[in-house]
Design a protein around this motif. Structure first.
Motif, mmCIF file in Angstrom:
data_model
loop_
_atom_site.group_PDB
_atom_site.id
_atom_site.type_symbol
_atom_site.label_atom_id
_atom_site.label_comp_id
_atom_site.label_asym_id
_atom_site.label_seq_id
_atom_site.Cartn_x
_atom_site.Cartn_y
_atom_site.Cartn_z
ATOM 1 N N HIS A 1 13.087 0.481 -0.264
ATOM 2 C CA HIS A 1 12.333 1.600 -0.837
ATOM 3 C C HIS A 1 10.847 1.277 -0.996
ATOM 4 C CE1 HIS A 1 15.925 3.862 -1.874
ATOM 5 N NE2 HIS A 1 15.156 4.838 -2.327
ATOM 6 N N ALA A 2 10.577 0.128 -1.625
ATOM 7 C CA ALA A 2 9.193 -0.223 -1.956
ATOM 8 C C ALA A 2 8.336 -0.278 -0.699
ATOM 9 C CB ALA A 2 9.152 -1.556 -2.673
ATOM 10 N N HIS B 1 7.433 3.173 1.210
ATOM 11 C CA HIS B 1 6.324 3.987 0.714
ATOM 12 C C HIS B 1 5.028 3.707 1.471
ATOM 13 C CE1 HIS B 1 8.378 5.876 -2.589
ATOM 14 N NE2 HIS B 1 8.881 4.721 -2.958
ATOM 15 N N ILE C 1 0.864 -1.176 0.000
ATOM 16 C CA ILE C 1 0.000 0.000 0.000
ATOM 17 C C ILE C 1 0.901 1.227 0.000
ATOM 18 C CG2 ILE C 1 -1.687 1.347 1.294
ATOM 19 C CD1 ILE C 1 -2.833 -1.146 2.347
ATOM 20 N N GLU C 2 0.504 2.216 -0.753
ATOM 21 C CA GLU C 2 1.278 3.452 -0.797
ATOM 22 C C GLU C 2 0.702 4.403 0.257
ATOM 23 O OE1 GLU C 2 2.844 7.143 -1.626
ATOM 24 O OE2 GLU C 2 0.711 6.723 -1.875
#
Lengths: 125, 402
Positions: B360-361, B364, B320-321
């Motif tokens: 990184h992923a 977010h 989920i961002e």
């Protein structure tokens, strides 16, 4: 921050999901930058008969994905390839400047799906 | 029967308009008593300049002295060691820049950590471009700085160590007293950014071994635009950034922000009065949030599980961002915060999460919920109720595999 149209498409995204046995699939972005858009198309007689998307990303990423599926449905492949990211943003009543770069990739994903379809077709031929 | 249905409808409606503020590490509402106190110094004949020798100035000067006493007492300092500033960022800049340049003849090495607030990190980095050697220490998976790493980084040229008391993004409380001991033994100036910890856990300059310590007003129900820099007597520090008049005993030029100072003093008084009881109350709510959210699949706590601020709960939601989660919560009138790139104004996710080794992923998908005085058990229940369908919806939309 976002226009009413962006919020509408974010809250009620159109054409969410996958198409099993899609004729073309396009994916752009990567998890590092925080946006991934995947578009599935079903093509008949050079026309996009069905289109669905799956997106990981911010409000703008989701809204542009939703908008591009609405704009591309029932369009010819040539028309779909002419759709640009800025046209999608415009149709949403604009995006915040910073989002124009990072999250406005939906037309690219559509183009990738069309190109993928054409490549698949050539293989079959 | 009809009435019952109506009642259920009405209850539902009440729940929809409920508004919950879970971003107290971002800022806090000004306490009404603070606002009242400030108002007194905006109206009538309380406008005097404390530097002016007339009855209007002198009466304000007396009040500033009282405010300074309150601030000093709260952190175990002497009143002469308190300087009023425009806030945490100014305090950090003044402390670091001043200590670096005042000690230049003794060395040029500065130690900080990778998870500091930008007010510290970017100030240190700027000094790195001005001839200072800088060491940015890594942190462990909880965002914790290691005392051994600090000890190993110290050289004969080290003139300043600056480490935060508690981290704003993940709530981890650093081993400041031990680092302070090291600094004292090696006669190195030690600056502590206590903006997040003050008012939540004990902050005593002697116990922490701080030479310099930063505080901010708006994190403790005080006004924005006011803060404190504590400067221990005898510390090799002088003002190197702002040039002007002799206010604050030559340590901070510029006519004092009187309404701000008076509001800050009131906020400090209230914080001292309420800290223990309030922290104990918020810890219960925090732990309920942590338990509830980490029971959702692929959600985990960030920051230290135990050594964390009593009001601080921070999480990673896989696939989920953060911004889409934030907007979805905001539409339910829940104000929260994320370290996602999309909200930072840059394209990079939180430097704190990346320093903790989070990819990184995943970085977010961070969510920060920080509690405060108006939050109740019902607020926590409301969040836990509304977040589940949001997570489900966004995950169903996500092309990433769990």
């Amino acid at each position: 921050m976002y226009s009413e149209k962006v919020m509408d498409h974010f809250t009620n995204p159109r054409n969410v999901g996958e198409i099993p046995n899609a004729d073309g699939v396009g994916e752009v972005g990567n998890p590092v930058c925080g946006d991934i858009m995947k578009i599935y198309i079903k093509v008949k007689d050079n026309v996009i008969k069905d289109i669905k998307f799956k997106t990981f990303g911010c409000g703008a990423a989701i809204a542009t994905s939703s908008m591009v599926t609405e704009m591309a449905k029932y369009k010819s492949l040539e028309e779909a390839l002419k759709l640009s990211n800025s046209q999608v943003a415009e149709a949403l009543g604009g995006l915040p400047p910073i989002k124009m770069h990072c999250s406005n990739l939906a037309a690219d994903a559509l183009h990738a799906a069309v190109n993928n379809f054409r490549k698949n077709e050539q293989v079959i031929k | 029967m009809f009435i019952l249905e109506k009642t259920t409808e009405q209850v539902k409606e009440v729940r929809v308009v409920r508004s919950v503020y879970f971003d107290h590490s971002g800022t806090t509402p000004v306490h009404p008593a603070v606002a009242e106190e400030m108002y007194r110094y905006l109206i009538g004949d309380s406008f005097g300049n404390p530097s002016s020798v007339n009855h209007l100035g002198l009466q304000v000067r007396k009040k500033v002295t009282e405010a300074r006493d309150i601030a000093a007492q709260a952190i175990g300092a002497a009143p002469g060691e308190i300087v009023f500033t425009s806030g945490g960022t100014e305090s950090d800049n003044m402390a670091i820049h001043g200590a670096a340049y005042t000690n230049k003849s003794r060395g040029n090495h500065i130690i900080t950590s990778a998870v500091e607030h930008h007010a510290v990190l970017n100030t240190v980095k700027a000094l790195g471009k001005q001839g200072f050697n800088i060491t940015i220490l890594p942190v462990d998976q909880y965002g914790m700085v290691s005392v051994d790493d600090v000890a190993a980084a110290i050289t004969d040229r080290t003139i300043l160590i600056t480490i935060m008391h508690a981290n704003n993004e993940v709530g981890t409380i650093m081993p400041i007293a031990e680092i302070g001991k090291l600094a004292r033994e090696r006669k190195i100036v030690f600056h502590v950014d206590a903006v997040q910890s003050f008012g939540k856990i004990p902050v005593n300059v002697d116990e922490l071994g701080a030479n310099l310590l930063s505080l901010s007003g708006h994190k403790i129900y005080g006004p924005k635009g006011i803060g404190v820099l504590y400067i221990r007597k005898g510390t090799r520090w002088r003002q190197t950034l702002f040039h002007g008049g002799a206010q604050e005993r030559l340590r901070r030029a510029g006519t004092e922000n009187i309404p701000g100072i008076m509001g800050l003093a009131k906020a400090i008084e209230l914080a001292m009065e309420n800290r223990e009881a309030e922290s104990a109350r918020l810890m219960v709510l925090r732990d309920k949030l942590i338990k509830g959210l980490t029971s959702i699949e692929n959600v985990r706590l960030t920051g230290h599980p135990v050594k964390r601020l009593p009001n601080h709960a921070s999480f990673l939601f896989k696939c989920i961002e953060g911004e889409s989660m934030l907007i979805s919560l905001d539409m339910k009138r829940i104000a929260a915060s994320t370290g996602s790139a999309c909200t930072s104004g840059s394209l990079e996710p939180s430097h704190v999460l990346l320093a903790m080794g989070i990819p990184h992923a995943d970085a977010h998908g961070s969510l920060r919920l920080t509690l405060g005085k108006d939050n109740t058990d019902d607020d926590v229940d409301y969040l836990l109720e509304v977040i589940k369908p949001i997570v489900e919806k966004l995950r169903n939309m996500s092309p990433l595999e769990d």
